[in-house]
Design a protein around this motif. Structure first.
Motif, PDB file in Angstrom:
ATOM      1  N   GLU A  94     -81.452 -43.485  66.625  1.00 50.86           N
ATOM      2  CA  GLU A  94     -80.624 -43.290  67.817  1.00 50.86           C
ATOM      3  C   GLU A  94     -79.685 -44.466  68.085  1.00 50.86           C
ATOM      4  N   GLU A  95     -80.143 -45.694  67.809  1.00 55.90           N
ATOM      5  CA  GLU A  95     -79.287 -46.859  68.047  1.00 55.90           C
ATOM      6  C   GLU A  95     -78.088 -46.871  67.105  1.00 55.90           C
ATOM      7  N   ALA A  96     -78.279 -46.418  65.864  1.00 50.16           N
ATOM      8  CA  ALA A  96     -77.158 -46.332  64.927  1.00 50.16           C
ATOM      9  C   ALA A  96     -76.113 -45.349  65.433  1.00 50.16           C
ATOM     10  N   LEU A  97     -76.563 -44.271  66.068  1.00 50.37           N
ATOM     11  CA  LEU A  97     -75.626 -43.306  66.637  1.00 50.37           C
ATOM     12  C   LEU A  97     -74.862 -43.922  67.810  1.00 50.37           C
ATOM     13  N   LYS A  98     -75.563 -44.660  68.665  1.00 47.72           N
ATOM     14  CA  LYS A  98     -74.886 -45.319  69.789  1.00 47.72           C
ATOM     15  C   LYS A  98     -73.815 -46.294  69.291  1.00 47.72           C
ATOM     16  N   ALA A  99     -74.115 -47.009  68.206  1.00 48.56           N
ATOM     17  CA  ALA A  99     -73.143 -47.955  67.650  1.00 48.56           C
ATOM     18  C   ALA A  99     -71.900 -47.225  67.155  1.00 48.56           C
ATOM     19  N   PRO A 127     -84.280 -26.722  63.056  1.00 51.11           N
ATOM     20  CA  PRO A 127     -84.766 -27.074  64.403  1.00 51.11           C
ATOM     21  C   PRO A 127     -85.799 -28.193  64.341  1.00 51.11           C
ATOM     22  N   GLY A 128     -85.673 -29.136  65.287  1.00 54.68           N
ATOM     23  CA  GLY A 128     -86.591 -30.256  65.348  1.00 54.68           C
ATOM     24  C   GLY A 128     -86.132 -31.484  64.597  1.00 54.68           C
ATOM     25  N   VAL A 129     -85.104 -31.347  63.769  1.00 53.83           N
ATOM     26  CA  VAL A 129     -84.615 -32.490  62.987  1.00 53.83           C
ATOM     27  C   VAL A 129     -83.798 -33.444  63.850  1.00 53.83           C
ATOM     28  N   VAL A 130     -83.010 -32.889  64.773  1.00 47.57           N
ATOM     29  CA  VAL A 130     -82.043 -33.682  65.527  1.00 47.57           C
ATOM     30  C   VAL A 130     -82.690 -34.323  66.743  1.00 47.57           C
ATOM     31  N   SER A 131     -82.619 -35.662  66.792  1.00 48.30           N
ATOM     32  CA  SER A 131     -83.120 -36.393  67.954  1.00 48.30           C
ATOM     33  C   SER A 131     -81.983 -36.685  68.936  1.00 48.30           C
ATOM     34  N   ALA A 132     -80.794 -36.965  68.405  1.00 47.53           N
ATOM     35  CA  ALA A 132     -79.598 -37.217  69.210  1.00 47.53           C
ATOM     36  C   ALA A 132     -78.397 -36.884  68.339  1.00 47.53           C
ATOM     37  N   ALA A 133     -77.240 -36.665  68.984  1.00 43.28           N
ATOM     38  CA  ALA A 133     -76.062 -36.274  68.213  1.00 43.28           C
ATOM     39  C   ALA A 133     -74.793 -36.654  68.951  1.00 43.28           C
ATOM     40  N   ALA A 134     -73.700 -36.719  68.201  1.00 43.28           N
ATOM     41  CA  ALA A 134     -72.375 -36.980  68.772  1.00 43.28           C
ATOM     42  C   ALA A 134     -71.360 -36.167  67.995  1.00 43.28           C
ATOM     43  N   PHE A 135     -70.326 -35.738  68.690  1.00 46.71           N
ATOM     44  CA  PHE A 135     -69.299 -34.896  68.075  1.00 46.71           C
ATOM     45  C   PHE A 135     -67.941 -35.578  68.161  1.00 46.71           C
ATOM     46  N   VAL A 230     -74.409 -16.832  58.062  1.00 44.71           N
ATOM     47  CA  VAL A 230     -73.720 -17.840  58.872  1.00 44.71           C
ATOM     48  C   VAL A 230     -72.257 -17.952  58.415  1.00 44.71           C
ATOM     49  N   GLU A 231     -71.347 -17.840  59.371  1.00 46.49           N
ATOM     50  CA  GLU A 231     -69.926 -18.044  59.085  1.00 46.49           C
ATOM     51  C   GLU A 231     -69.665 -19.551  59.059  1.00 46.49           C
ATOM     52  N   ILE A 232     -69.399 -20.076  57.877  1.00 43.62           N
ATOM     53  CA  ILE A 232     -69.326 -21.532  57.742  1.00 43.62           C
ATOM     54  C   ILE A 232     -67.909 -22.086  57.804  1.00 43.62           C
ATOM     55  N   SER A 233     -66.885 -21.220  57.746  1.00 45.59           N
ATOM     56  CA  SER A 233     -65.513 -21.732  57.624  1.00 45.59           C
ATOM     57  C   SER A 233     -65.112 -22.603  58.803  1.00 45.59           C
ATOM     58  N   THR A 234     -65.690 -22.353  59.978  1.00 47.59           N
ATOM     59  CA  THR A 234     -65.308 -23.119  61.169  1.00 47.59           C
ATOM     60  C   THR A 234     -66.343 -24.174  61.549  1.00 47.59           C
ATOM     61  N   LEU A 235     -67.375 -24.324  60.745  1.00 44.55           N
ATOM     62  CA  LEU A 235     -68.386 -25.330  61.072  1.00 44.55           C
ATOM     63  C   LEU A 235     -67.837 -26.734  60.875  1.00 44.55           C
ATOM     64  N   PRO A 236     -68.261 -27.699  61.692  1.00 47.00           N
ATOM     65  CA  PRO A 236     -67.883 -29.086  61.451  1.00 47.00           C
ATOM     66  C   PRO A 236     -68.653 -29.661  60.268  1.00 47.00           C
ATOM     67  N   ALA A 237     -68.155 -30.762  59.742  1.00 43.68           N
ATOM     68  CA  ALA A 237     -68.924 -31.542  58.782  1.00 43.68           C
ATOM     69  C   ALA A 237     -70.076 -32.206  59.530  1.00 43.68           C
ATOM     70  N   VAL A 238     -71.126 -32.575  58.794  1.00 43.91           N
ATOM     71  CA  VAL A 238     -72.305 -33.198  59.411  1.00 43.91           C
ATOM     72  C   VAL A 238     -72.614 -34.497  58.691  1.00 43.91           C
ATOM     73  N   ASP A 239     -72.694 -35.576  59.465  1.00 44.52           N
ATOM     74  CA  ASP A 239     -73.064 -36.903  58.971  1.00 44.52           C
ATOM     75  C   ASP A 239     -74.441 -37.273  59.510  1.00 44.52           C
ATOM     76  N   MET A 240     -75.104 -38.172  58.789  1.00 44.81           N
ATOM     77  CA  MET A 240     -76.379 -38.711  59.256  1.00 44.81           C
ATOM     78  C   MET A 240     -76.172 -40.135  59.774  1.00 44.81           C
ATOM     79  N   ALA A 241     -76.523 -40.399  61.013  1.00 50.77           N
ATOM     80  CA  ALA A 241     -76.460 -41.763  61.543  1.00 50.77           C
ATOM     81  C   ALA A 241     -77.430 -42.650  60.765  1.00 50.77           C
ATOM     82  N   GLY A 242     -76.984 -43.852  60.477  1.00 57.61           N
ATOM     83  CA  GLY A 242     -77.849 -44.798  59.784  1.00 57.61           C
ATOM     84  C   GLY A 242     -77.891 -44.628  58.296  1.00 57.61           C
ATOM     85  N   SER A 243     -77.115 -43.684  57.747  1.00 63.33           N
ATOM     86  CA  SER A 243     -77.027 -43.517  56.302  1.00 63.33           C
ATOM     87  C   SER A 243     -75.651 -42.958  55.966  1.00 63.33           C
ATOM     88  N   GLU A 244     -75.384 -42.787  54.683  1.00 61.76           N
ATOM     89  CA  GLU A 244     -74.104 -42.237  54.243  1.00 61.76           C
ATOM     90  C   GLU A 244     -74.218 -40.757  53.897  1.00 61.76           C
TER      91      GLU A 244
END
Length: 384
Positions: A94-99, A127-135, A230-244
C-alpha cells in the motif's frame, strides 16, 4: 559526404533523423535489414507521463504535444488512443501505491479507487487480490509502428538516406570529419550520432570513447487469449505497485509481463522458458484468466545507465561524437522530446527552453555527468 550520420534506425535514431534532415544532409545507418527490428519493434508502449524518475517524467511530458498532435501528414490516424492505467497493491504494498499517487503532476492526475471499484474497472482481476488501487485516466496506447513509420517516411521526403543491412565496421576521424566503414562503402560525415540502443557502448568503443556503463536488460512478455465473456477492448492496463509486473489488452488478447530486467549482452533477445512460465503463473494468480496455451511470447532489450536517465550530448573527449542512448524502458515515450533536444544540442549547444521550464538541465542528461562517468570507468576496469 553528409552533415550528420546517425547510427541506429530505431525510434531514437529515426526521430532525430527527421529533425536534422530539416536543416542538413543526413544518413541513417542500420545494421539490421529493417529498421526497428530490436527494441522499437518489440515495444508495447503506453504513454505514461508519471512513469520513471523525475528527469524521465519531465521528458515524457514534453513529448505529449507531439504525440497528441503530430505534423500534418505524419500519420494516417491518431498516435495516441485512450487506455487508462489501474495500479493495484496487494497486501503489504500500500505504501508503494501512495508513493506513486504522490508523483502525479498537475496535468496527469492519479486518484485512489476502492478495491471494489478496481474490480469493476477490470473484471478480470481475481477477487481478494486487491488491497488498494489507483487509477490514472490520462494513460494512452501509443501506436509504435505508426510513430516509427511516420518519422522514417517524413525523413525520406526530406531527402534523407536510410541505409539498412549496414553494420558499422570502422569509425575513424580524419581531417576534422568522420569516416564510417559500412557494408561495401565508406561514408563521411561532420557529426556522428550514436543511437545504437543496446549496442551504443560498442559503437562508442569503435569511435575511441570511454564506456558510459550501459547495461542492456532483457524483458519478456507473453500473449494469451482473454475470456470470451469479458469485453477487453476498453479495459485499462493494470500495473502492480511495488513491482514492474503488468498486463494490458493487446489486439483482443492479453499481454502480460513481470517487467523482468535481466542484464545481458547486446543480442537478438529471445524469451527463456522459465520467464514465460513465471509470467503465466503470475497472471493466473492475479486474474481469473484460465491459460490454456501461450499464444505468443517475446523478449526485448531495454538499456540503462546507473541513474536511469538517458545519455544525450556530445562526448567529452571525442570531437563531434554525440550520444543518444540509455533510454531504458521509456524510449518510445521520450523519442519526440529527445529528438528535439538532441537537434538543439547538436546545432546550438543548448536545450530547448521548454526543457529548462520543466526543470531538465543539460547536465542532468549529459554523458559527462558524474554518475555516467563513474559507472563507465567501473565497467572499463572490470573488462580489463
Amino acid at each position: 559526404m553528409y552533415d550528420y550520420a546517425i547510427i541506429g534506425a530505431g525510434i531514437a535514431g529515426a526521430s532525430l533523423a527527421f529533425e536534422l534532415a530539416q536543416v542538413g544532409t543526413v544518413v541513417l545507418i542500420e545494421a539490421e535489414n529493417q529498421p526497428g527490428y530490436h527494441s522499437t519493434g518489440r515495444s508495447a508502449a503506453l504513454y505514461t507521463p508519471n512513469y520513471g524518475n523525475a528527469v524521465v517524467r519531465a521528458i515524457n511530458a514534453h513529448s505529449g504535444p507531439f504525440l497528441r498532435d503530430p505534423p500534418d501528414g505524419f500519420a494516417e490516424h491518431p498516435l495516441l488512443t485512450p487506455r487508462g492505467l489501474l495500479t493495484i497493491a496487494v497486501q503489504g504494498q500500500e505504501e508503494a501505491l501512495k508513493a506513486l499517487v504522490a508523483t502525479a503532476q498537475d496535468q496527469t492526475s492519479i486518484h485512489a479507487v476502492s478495491p471494489s471499484e478496481a474490480l469493476t474497472l477490470v473484471p478480470l482481476l481475481r477477487p481478494g487480490v486487491v488491497s488498494a488501487a489507483a487509477f490514472e485516466p490520462g494513460v494512452m496506447d501509443i501506436d509504435v509502428d505508426a510513430l516509427h513509420r511516420g518519422y522514417l517516411r517524413c525523413f525520406k521526403t526530406l531527402n534523407g538516406r536510410l541505409l539498412c543491412g549496414a553494420g558499422v565496421q570502422e569509425l575513424a576521424r580524419l581531417a576534422g570529419r568522420w569516416r564510417i566503414a559500412v557494408a561495401d562503402e565508406h561514408i563521411e560525415a561532420a557529426v556522428v550520432v550514436n543511437a545504437a540502443g543496446a549496442w551504443a557502448d560498442r559503437i562508442g568503443e569503435l569511435a575511441g570513447t570511454k564506456s558510459i556503463g550501459l547495461v542492456p536488460k532483457r524483458r519478456s512478455a507473453i500473449v494469451v487469449d482473454a475470456p470470451a465473456s469479458v469485453e477487453i477492448s476498453t479495459l485499462p492496463a493494470v500495473d502492480m505497485a511495488g513491482s514492474e509486473a503488468y498486463f494490458k489488452p493487446e489486439a483482443r488478447r492479453i499481454m502480460a509481463s513481470l517487467g523482468d530486467e535481466t542484464p545481458t549482452e547486446p543480442q537478438d533477445a529471445q524469451p527463456e522458458e522459465l520467464d514465460i512460465a513465471l509470467a503465466a503463473d503470475w497472471l493466473q494468480r492475479h486474474t481469473t484468466i484460465d491459460i490454456r496455451r501461450i499464444e505468443h511470447s517475446w523478449a526485448g532489450l531495454r538499456s540503462f545507465v546507473s541513474d536511469g536517465a538517458p545519455v544525450v550530448g556530445f562526448d567529452t573527449a571525442v570531437d563531434d561524437f554525440f550520444w543518444l542512448a540509455g533510454q531504458g524502458g521509456y524510449g518510445i515515450m521520450m523519442a519526440p522530446a529527445l529528438a528535439q533536444a538532441s537537434s538543439s544540442l547538436i546545432r546550438h549547444n543548448r536545450l530547448p527552453k521548454e526543457f529548462e521550464r520543466r526543470g531538465v538541465s543539460q547536465s542532468a542528461i549529459s554523458p559527462a555527468r558524474p554518475s555516467v562517468a563513474q559507472s563507465g570507468s567501473a565497467v572499463a576496469s572490470s573488462s580489463d
